[in-house]
Structure formats: C-alpha cells, structure tokens
Scaffold this active site. Structure first.
Site, PDB file in Angstrom:
ATOM      1  N   ALA A   2       0.807  -1.226   0.000  1.00  0.00           N
ATOM      2  CA  ALA A   2       0.000   0.000   0.000  1.00  0.00           C
ATOM      3  C   ALA A   2       0.837   1.271   0.000  1.00  0.00           C
ATOM      4  O   ALA A   2       0.354   2.327  -0.413  1.00  0.00           O
ATOM      5  CB  ALA A   2      -0.946  -0.013   1.200  1.00  0.00           C
ATOM      6  N   GLY A  10       3.507   1.663  -1.823  1.00  0.00           N
ATOM      7  CA  GLY A  10       4.231   1.714  -3.094  1.00  0.00           C
ATOM      8  C   GLY A  10       3.604   2.689  -4.068  1.00  0.00           C
ATOM      9  O   GLY A  10       2.632   3.370  -3.764  1.00  0.00           O
ATOM     10  N   GLY A  13       0.018   1.799  -5.111  1.00  0.00           N
ATOM     11  CA  GLY A  13      -0.818   2.080  -3.949  1.00  0.00           C
ATOM     12  C   GLY A  13      -1.187   3.548  -3.843  1.00  0.00           C
ATOM     13  O   GLY A  13      -2.319   3.895  -3.492  1.00  0.00           O
ATOM     14  N   ARG A  33      15.094 -15.173 -13.320  1.00  0.00           N
ATOM     15  CA  ARG A  33      13.660 -15.368 -13.125  1.00  0.00           C
ATOM     16  C   ARG A  33      13.376 -16.318 -11.957  1.00  0.00           C
ATOM     17  O   ARG A  33      12.427 -16.124 -11.210  1.00  0.00           O
ATOM     18  CB  ARG A  33      12.989 -15.861 -14.405  1.00  0.00           C
ATOM     19  CG  ARG A  33      11.476 -15.781 -14.274  1.00  0.00           C
ATOM     20  CD  ARG A  33      10.786 -15.918 -15.585  1.00  0.00           C
ATOM     21  NE  ARG A  33      11.101 -17.201 -16.174  1.00  0.00           N
ATOM     22  CZ  ARG A  33      10.465 -17.723 -17.215  1.00  0.00           C
ATOM     23  NH1 ARG A  33       9.502 -17.057 -17.780  1.00  0.00           N
ATOM     24  NH2 ARG A  33      10.790 -18.888 -17.691  1.00  0.00           N
ATOM     25  N   GLN A  80       0.660 -15.155   2.063  1.00  0.00           N
ATOM     26  CA  GLN A  80      -0.590 -14.408   1.922  1.00  0.00           C
ATOM     27  C   GLN A  80      -1.747 -15.326   1.518  1.00  0.00           C
ATOM     28  O   GLN A  80      -2.883 -15.125   1.946  1.00  0.00           O
ATOM     29  CB  GLN A  80      -0.403 -13.242   0.944  1.00  0.00           C
ATOM     30  CG  GLN A  80       0.567 -12.206   1.540  1.00  0.00           C
ATOM     31  CD  GLN A  80       0.763 -10.965   0.698  1.00  0.00           C
ATOM     32  OE1 GLN A  80       0.152 -10.821  -0.355  1.00  0.00           O
ATOM     33  NE2 GLN A  80       1.613 -10.063   1.157  1.00  0.00           N
ATOM     34  N   GLY A 105       0.761  -7.670  -8.378  1.00  0.00           N
ATOM     35  CA  GLY A 105       2.221  -7.787  -8.194  1.00  0.00           C
ATOM     36  C   GLY A 105       2.813  -8.864  -9.089  1.00  0.00           C
ATOM     37  O   GLY A 105       2.266  -9.964  -9.201  1.00  0.00           O
ATOM     38  N   ASN A 106       3.920  -8.542  -9.724  1.00  0.00           N
ATOM     39  CA  ASN A 106       4.553  -9.464 -10.679  1.00  0.00           C
ATOM     40  C   ASN A 106       5.487 -10.480 -10.036  1.00  0.00           C
ATOM     41  O   ASN A 106       6.061 -10.188  -9.003  1.00  0.00           O
ATOM     42  CB  ASN A 106       5.354  -8.637 -11.701  1.00  0.00           C
ATOM     43  CG  ASN A 106       4.435  -8.053 -12.745  1.00  0.00           C
ATOM     44  OD1 ASN A 106       3.489  -8.703 -13.167  1.00  0.00           O
ATOM     45  ND2 ASN A 106       4.722  -6.820 -13.141  1.00  0.00           N
ATOM     46  N   ASP A 166      -2.920  -4.437 -19.812  1.00  0.00           N
ATOM     47  CA  ASP A 166      -2.573  -4.801 -21.185  1.00  0.00           C
ATOM     48  C   ASP A 166      -3.800  -4.638 -22.094  1.00  0.00           C
ATOM     49  O   ASP A 166      -3.704  -4.132 -23.214  1.00  0.00           O
ATOM     50  CB  ASP A 166      -2.068  -6.247 -21.233  1.00  0.00           C
ATOM     51  CG  ASP A 166      -0.988  -6.483 -20.186  1.00  0.00           C
ATOM     52  OD1 ASP A 166       0.077  -5.877 -20.304  1.00  0.00           O
ATOM     53  OD2 ASP A 166      -1.236  -7.246 -19.223  1.00  0.00           O
ATOM     54  N   HIS A 209       0.904 -12.056 -18.267  1.00  0.00           N
ATOM     55  CA  HIS A 209       1.217 -10.624 -18.210  1.00  0.00           C
ATOM     56  C   HIS A 209       2.744 -10.493 -18.308  1.00  0.00           C
ATOM     57  O   HIS A 209       3.441 -10.324 -17.321  1.00  0.00           O
ATOM     58  CB  HIS A 209       0.718 -10.001 -16.902  1.00  0.00           C
ATOM     59  CG  HIS A 209       1.266  -8.605 -16.699  1.00  0.00           C
ATOM     60  ND1 HIS A 209       0.916  -7.545 -17.497  1.00  0.00           N
ATOM     61  CD2 HIS A 209       2.179  -8.117 -15.830  1.00  0.00           C
ATOM     62  CE1 HIS A 209       1.574  -6.470 -17.109  1.00  0.00           C
ATOM     63  NE2 HIS A 209       2.352  -6.785 -16.111  1.00  0.00           N
TER      64      HIS A 209
END
Ligand code: NAX
Length: 328
Positions: A12, A14, A17, A98, A112, A130-131, A159, A187
């Site tokens: 939040a 960021g 956010g 990655r 979470q 979030g990526n 996108d 994504h």
C-alpha cells in the site's frame, strides 16, 4: 447506505498504492453508496511511510471511506476482507534471474495465500497485480485450498486497456467504440493481444485495419512492451495506469461486464482453448454476480494459435519452476 465492504491492499505504500487507495476510497469500485473499510498491508520498514499516506487519505475527507487500518501481519489485515488486491511484490533487482524472482515472490504469496485461506470473508475475491502476476496468483490459490480457485485472478486489464488505446489511435475511433478486446496468456512480453475478435463500432477490427504487418510488427509489440516504454519515458514503471486497471478489473468482476462486451482476466485455466489446466492464463471473460465465465467458441486461426501456445508454454515453465521450489 449499504453495509461497508472490507478491502485489503498489499504494497500500500508503493507507487501503485499511491494512486489506487485514493480511487478505492472515493468509491471507484463499489460506487458512492457503499462505505469502504481499507485494510493496508506493508512490510515493517514501510509502515512509517504508509502512515503518511493514511494522513492524506484522512485529509481527503472521502464520505465513502469508513475506516483505515494498517499493519504488517497478513493474518490481521486480511481478517474478514471481501476483496484483496495483492499489489506488493518483490521487484526484479539487477542481475536477478527469473528463478530468484519466483522464489522471492513465492515466499510472499504462499504466506498471503495461507492467511487469506484462514481469515478472509467467505465471499472473498482476490486480484493479483504484483509481478509475476499470473504465477503469484497460482501460488496464492494453491496455498488457499478452502477458497475456490475461481476467486483468484491476475491482472491483464492494463494490457487490455493499452490494446484498446492503441486500436483507437490507429482507427480514429473512440475508446468507447471498441469492444471484445482480448489479451491471451501471461502478463509478460509473451502475452498475445488479439485483434481478430475485437470490434470497432461493431466492425471486426482486423478486417477494418486490413494490415497484417501492422498487427504483427506494430500493434502486438507496442502493447506487449508498453511497460518498458513507460519506464524509458518516465524513469519509473507504470503506476497510475496500473492502479486504474486494478480498479477496472475489480469493479467489472464484482459488478459485471456490459452486455455484448467482455474483458481480459487471468484465471485458473479449465482447459478452454486447449490451455492446460494448472496455469493462470488470461482469457476473454464475461462477469456477472461476482463470477466470471470464459467466453467460449471463438475461432482461433494458426496465427493466434501459435501465439497462444507460446505464452502458455512460458506459464507452464513458471508453474513447473514454482512446483520444484515447493511453493505450490
Ligand atoms: P513499488 O515497489 O513502488 O511498491 C511495492 C510495495 O510493496 C512496496 O512499498 C513494498 O514495501 C511492498 N511490499 C513488498 N513486499 C511486501 C509484502 N510481503 N507484503 C506487503 N507489502 C509488500 O511497486 P509498484 O510500482 O507499486 O508495483 C507493484 C507491483 O505491481 C510490482 O510487482 C510490479 O511489477 C507490478 N505491476 C504489475 C502490473 C500488471 O499489469 N499486472 C503493471 C504495473 C506493475 O509493474
């Protein structure tokens, strides 16, 4: 007025956010008659900055904002939430592979997912921004066995919106005249923005443009690499547009898509269009009553098939990588 809705936002403090919270608080998802209780999750070192954001939320005197709670414990923040927007993630640092990125985010999304499983409201919907968003959503849903998998989605709406904007610019149409845009897959740069089913004022977009080279060499790469172009221009990644897409996605999921149109959402594949189960893949979907359904029966030509398979292959690799890390 109606009873309040509890909305959790992670990350939040960021950049996303900072746009997202004010839109949610002002009623952009649930409308002017539904009070919102914000539950904001951050990592401990960011709680001070988050207090500053809460001061600004207070200073807006939004009539739709019922209360704000902040904290660093997902089990507390997610308690009773009806909607959870998982925006906070570990960004890719220079030199990070990655695999490292998947592992760092795996730690966040396993925790979470478990917390949501245990404490969220029975009707919870979870949107992951979030990526790497698709695979983070997969990790979260696998760690929340008591929440139906259909309650999780990852964001490809940005996108989708980018594709609408590019098509409108190319054809001189208004964005409101464009319907049935589709983003297939991940994504990531392998995503496939599909003009063959999109419509401009009721006409098939690909037929109207009648320029395969533009679709292949301009449209698809421009949409797929738009995030990088924003970073080059702005010196920071897309934030306001990502927040806006996060709002659009949540609103349409909960309140429904317009008749005759659809949106793109990354959801747990049920095997539609030959996409293997066990990946979170972006499909064209319609929403109604808080549920989504994949649009069926679209004709897929070889050009589209190849691209849909390539982005599926990337998601399968990510799924296998997080499986091997023991995250799912
Ligand atoms: P920022 O780095 O500005 O903010 C992320 C925030 O998350 C930070 O304040 C950080 O402290 C917090 N955070 C980290 N771990 C956390 C945890 N375990 N619990 C709670 N909070 C935590 O990034 P921002 O620009 O806001 O982007 C957020 C995420 O969205 C990134 O992963 C980014 O890659 C992703 N994006 C996804 C997009 C999409 O279309 N799906 C587009 C925009 C964006 O790139």
């Amino acid at each position: 007025s109606q009873s309040p809705v509890k909305v959790a936002v992670t990350g939040a403090a960021g950049q996303i956010g900072y746009s997202l919270l004010f839109r949610i608080a002002s009623g952009a998802i649930f409308g002017p008659d539904t009070p919102v209780q914000l539950r904001l999750l951050e990592i401990t070192p960011a709680l001070g900055a988050l207090e500053g954001v809460v001061m600004e939320l207070d200073d807006c005197a939004f009539t739709t904002l019922d209360s704000v709670e902040i904290g660093d414990d997902p089990r507390h923040i997610f308690d009773g939430v009806n909607l959870a927007l998982l925006v906070g993630a570990r960004p890719r640092a220079k030199g990070m592979e990655r695999g490292d990125l998947l592992e760092a985010n795996g730690a966040i999304f396993t925790e979470q997912g478990r917390a949501l499983n245990d404490v969220a409201a029975d009707d919870v919907r979870i949107g992951v921004t979030g990526n790497p968003a698709n695979t983070n959503a997969l990790i979260a849903l696998r760690n929340a066995p008591d929440i139906p998998a259909e309650r999780f989605s990852a964001l490809t709406r940005l996108d989708h919106n980018r594709a609408i904007s590019q098509l409108a610019a190319k054809t001189g149409a208004k964005v409101g005249d464009i319907r049935r845009m589709t983003i297939w897959g991940n994504h990531s740069s392998t995503q496939y923005p599909d003009l063959f089913h999109a419509e401009v004022a009721g006409k098939n977009a690909a037929d109207l443009i009648d320029d395969q080279a533009w679709i292949e060499n301009e449209f698809i790469p421009t949409v797929a690499k738009r995030g990088a172009a924003i970073i080059d221009a702005r010196g920071a990644s897309s934030a306001a547009s990502a927040a806006s897409a996060t709002i659009d996605a949540a609103r349409d999921w909960l309140t429904g898509t317009p008749e005759g149109d659809w949106v793109s959402m990354a959801v747990a594949s049920d095997g539609s269009y030959g996409v293997p189960e066990g990946v979170v893949y972006s499909f064209p979907v319609t929403c109604s009553g808080g549920d989504w359904q994949i649009v069926q029966g679209l004709e897929i030509d070889d050009f589209s098939r190849e691209r849909m398979d390539a982005t599926a292959a990337e998601l399968i690799e990510e799924r296998d990588a997080v499986g091997q890390l023991g995250l799912t």
